[in-house]
Write a protein that holds these residues in place. Sequence first.
Motif, PDB file in Angstrom:
ATOM      1  N   MET A 191       0.853  -1.158   0.021  1.00 12.63           N
ATOM      2  CA  MET A 191      -0.017  -0.040  -0.029  1.00 12.63           C
ATOM      3  C   MET A 191       0.868   1.284   0.045  1.00 12.63           C
ATOM      4  N   ALA A 192       2.140   1.181   0.575  1.00  8.54           N
ATOM      5  CA  ALA A 192       2.905   2.351   0.754  1.00  8.54           C
ATOM      6  C   ALA A 192       3.433   2.782  -0.625  1.00  8.54           C
ATOM      7  N   TYR A 193       4.096   1.645  -1.454  1.00  6.45           N
ATOM      8  CA  TYR A 193       4.602   1.725  -2.701  1.00  6.45           C
ATOM      9  C   TYR A 193       3.854   1.598  -3.850  1.00  6.45           C
ATOM     10  N   GLN A 200      -0.912   2.317  -4.917  1.00  7.71           N
ATOM     11  CA  GLN A 200      -0.455   3.110  -3.739  1.00  7.71           C
ATOM     12  C   GLN A 200      -1.390   4.165  -3.044  1.00  7.71           C
ATOM     13  N   VAL A 201      -1.130   4.275  -1.859  1.00  8.37           N
ATOM     14  CA  VAL A 201      -2.107   5.175  -1.037  1.00  8.37           C
ATOM     15  C   VAL A 201      -1.000   6.402  -0.181  1.00  8.37           C
ATOM     16  N   TYR A 202      -1.780   7.396   0.065  1.00 10.09           N
ATOM     17  CA  TYR A 202      -0.972   8.581   0.877  1.00 10.09           C
ATOM     18  C   TYR A 202      -0.920   8.575   2.572  1.00 10.09           C
ATOM     19  N   LYS A 203      -2.044   7.593   2.978  1.00 11.73           N
ATOM     20  CA  LYS A 203      -2.014   7.412   4.319  1.00 11.73           C
ATOM     21  C   LYS A 203      -2.582   6.009   4.888  1.00 11.73           C
ATOM     22  N   GLN A 222       9.481   7.645   4.914  1.00  8.75           N
ATOM     23  CA  GLN A 222       9.532   7.594   3.340  1.00  8.75           C
ATOM     24  C   GLN A 222       8.335   8.380   2.732  1.00  8.75           C
ATOM     25  N   GLY A 223       7.629   9.046   3.463  1.00  2.00           N
ATOM     26  CA  GLY A 223       6.649  10.013   2.734  1.00  2.00           C
ATOM     27  C   GLY A 223       5.057   9.607   2.752  1.00  2.00           C
ATOM     28  N   VAL A 224       5.044   8.481   3.544  1.00  2.35           N
ATOM     29  CA  VAL A 224       3.574   7.736   3.499  1.00  2.35           C
ATOM     30  C   VAL A 224       3.142   7.988   5.222  1.00  2.35           C
ATOM     31  N   ALA A 225       2.156   8.861   5.173  1.00  2.00           N
ATOM     32  CA  ALA A 225       1.736   9.074   6.502  1.00  2.00           C
ATOM     33  C   ALA A 225       0.888   7.863   7.070  1.00  2.00           C
ATOM     34  N   ILE A 226       0.874   7.917   8.491  1.00  2.00           N
ATOM     35  CA  ILE A 226      -0.058   6.766   9.170  1.00  2.00           C
ATOM     36  C   ILE A 226      -0.844   7.546  10.196  1.00  2.00           C
ATOM     37  N   ASN A 378     -10.416  10.064  13.844  1.00  2.00           N
ATOM     38  CA  ASN A 378     -11.596  10.861  13.742  1.00  2.00           C
ATOM     39  C   ASN A 378     -11.699  11.481  12.056  1.00  2.00           C
ATOM     40  N   LEU A 379     -12.658  12.150  11.694  1.00  2.00           N
ATOM     41  CA  LEU A 379     -13.036  12.669  10.448  1.00  2.00           C
ATOM     42  C   LEU A 379     -11.700  13.501  10.049  1.00  2.00           C
ATOM     43  N   ASP A 380     -11.068  14.338  11.048  1.00  2.00           N
ATOM     44  CA  ASP A 380      -9.895  15.168  10.424  1.00  2.00           C
ATOM     45  C   ASP A 380      -8.717  13.948   9.950  1.00  2.00           C
ATOM     46  N   SER A 381      -8.805  12.990  10.636  1.00  4.77           N
ATOM     47  CA  SER A 381      -7.660  11.975  10.230  1.00  4.77           C
ATOM     48  C   SER A 381      -7.509  11.661   8.628  1.00  4.77           C
TER      49      SER A 381
END
Length: 430
Positions: A191-193, A200-203, A222-226, A378-381
């Motif tokens: 999912m990260a790459y 690929q996803v961003y978070k 490496q640039g992928v948020a968690i 939450n929604l902001d996540s």
Amino acid sequence: MKKYIYPTEEEWTEIVERSHLDFSKLNETVSKILLDVKLHGDTAVRKYSRTFDHVELKSLRVSAEEFQEADSLVSSDLKGAIQQASDNILRFHEKQVFNGEKIETARGVVCWQKSIPIDRVGLYIPGGTAPLFSTVLMLAIPARIAGCKKVILCTPPDRERKINPAILVAAKVAGVDEIYKVGGIQAIGAMAYGTESIPQVYKLFGPGNQYVMAAKLQVQTQGVAIDMPAGPSEVCVIADEKSNPMYIAADLLSQTEHGSDSQAILITTSEATLMAVEEEVGRQLNALPRKETVEKSLGNSKFILVHDWREAIALSNAYAPEHLILAVSNYDEMVQHVINAGSVFLGEYSCESAGDYASGTNHTLPTHGYAIAYSGVNLDSFCRKITFQHLSKEGIRSIGRSVVVMAENEHLEAHANAMRVRMNNLKNDE
């Protein structure tokens, strides 16, 4: 479990301490697998699925036929429960939608903020003996409300290449776009790459074992948020002389069955309650199918007798629990003093299980003391907030001089000049 009777503040350090999360021994293995997935995509994913899950995967993506089969295997009773939980989670998270307001901070200077959904998010759902289909709802529903364009999910298959049917039903109810039969480090890497099959996803969101957690922490660099760092699950119950020992014991045990490294804390102002809860824990323990796991977890757990409720809440705030249950008669007063907790449950009927499943709040929460700095999902996540501003000629006149003076004093002449040329131009027009 360990007991503390009227501990001094010097003993609080020991009480609130968790086991050390040491990923150093895992990191070399995790980084090798992540690099392999990054370089070789689906081939590497299949290789590690054979190694760790003992399954040969032809297709990684769950098919429409598999969704249909899952629907036929899940009882109407469970489907109804999933739907009710989904409705409540939706109702709660819909109220978190952000509406930015335009603010004129000075004459001619208008600023505002807009919430933008993250385009692509990935959800990780553990399988095994406790398939967390409830977590599918907790993550996918706010992602959908936020407006994420693509929501994908990875979860490990069993040895027959099957996904737990309740996970698939929950994913359909929650609106997940695609599900892949991949678990562990290789799922996080995929999912990260991105691979040939998995976008690929961003978070990244979702719980997992120490290997999954280590993988999430590595891809974050490496640039992928968690969503957040995570440790073992935990609960803190504050009780008094009027608390129900049966309820408290049940709440403590419900948390300890998550894993042998989970932790349950009881803080009480009543010695009689402490003794009664201890006895009740022993009685209820024998009826639990996960007794062996619970017993190991109870070894990490602590029962603490304190002088009064103010000391109890101060100790809880120092501990910063994932779940906090105020099983006391004056919970309305005590809750005003809670500053560190993931989610708080008020009164004797508000069991932590309600929040785990169907009350509507999110159960993806900060553990391991991270509640001092992190919120639960939450929604902001699932959003980013972008700020906007517009300056008119009047705006230049309002704040221009301050901008120039501040930039000059920071020795950033180009910054000062960007404002100065506008100010001079306006003077020439006058």
